[in-house]
Write a protein that holds these residues in place. Structure first.
Motif: not given
Length: 185
Positions: A4-11, A13-22
């Motif tokens: 729940d904390a991950l879902r609401s934490n925008k930063n 989300q950005i880091v996870l998006g970058l990680f999975f994009g890489i």
């Protein structure tokens, strides 16, 4: 940190998006689908690497998304589709693919590996996205909402639980992958 904390934490989300994009870009590169010759081979039906990679990605993504949904880790948000939007999207995608020889995902991977032709294509994608964004209000009023689909998802359309559709599609994909490997394609 909880989900729940991950879902609401925008930063996060950005880091996870970058990680999975890489990771996604690495896997595209490793599979060879960022190479123009491989894509051309797929279009000429002489190299089925792209189909194998796409089917593998579909099965992993499909099972992963529905497993996360069943575990309560994600909430899915659907956008109703239409015949008009599908035709416009298909024409834009097809024209770009025919002119460039890459799809949006593979062109980004090719840029990452230093392909100059792909870099020029990325510039075209950015310009095309800007033109589409500019035309969107008019397209949305006239074409994009024509022939709205009767349901948001296939399970909803046929009236079955999503996991039944996931299992059925997974079996079909595994069968196609087996046949492609059996035929040596």
């Amino acid at each position: 940190m909880t989900f729940d904390a991950l879902r609401s934490n925008k930063n996060a989300q950005i880091v996870l998006g970058l990680f999975f994009g890489i990771i996604f870009g690495f896997l595209l590169q490793k599979s060879g689908v960022t190479e123009y010759g491989v894509i051309l081979g797929q279009l000429l039906l002489t190299d089925f690497t792209v189909v194998k990679v796409m089917l593998s990605a579909i099965i992993v993504g499909m099972i992963g998304v529905y497993a996360m949904k069943a575990a309560g880790l994600v909430n899915l948000h659907y956008k109703v589709g239409s015949i008009g939007a599908t035709i416009i999207g298909g024409l834009i995608f097809g024209a770009g693919f025919a002119i460039l020889g890459y799809c949006p995902g593979t062109v980004a991977g090719a840029v990452g590996s230093g392909a100059v032709d792909a870099l020029i294509g990325m510039i075209g994608i950015v310009i095309g996205a800007g033109v589409f964004a500019r035309l969107y209000p008019r397209l949305n009023r006239t074409i994009l909402n024509r022939g709205v689909f009767p349901a948001e998802t296939i399970p909803e359309l046929i009236g079955v639980r999503p996991m039944i559709v996931v299992a059925g599609v997974a079996v079909l994909i595994v069968g196609v992958l087996y046949l492609l490997n059996f035929a040596g394609l």
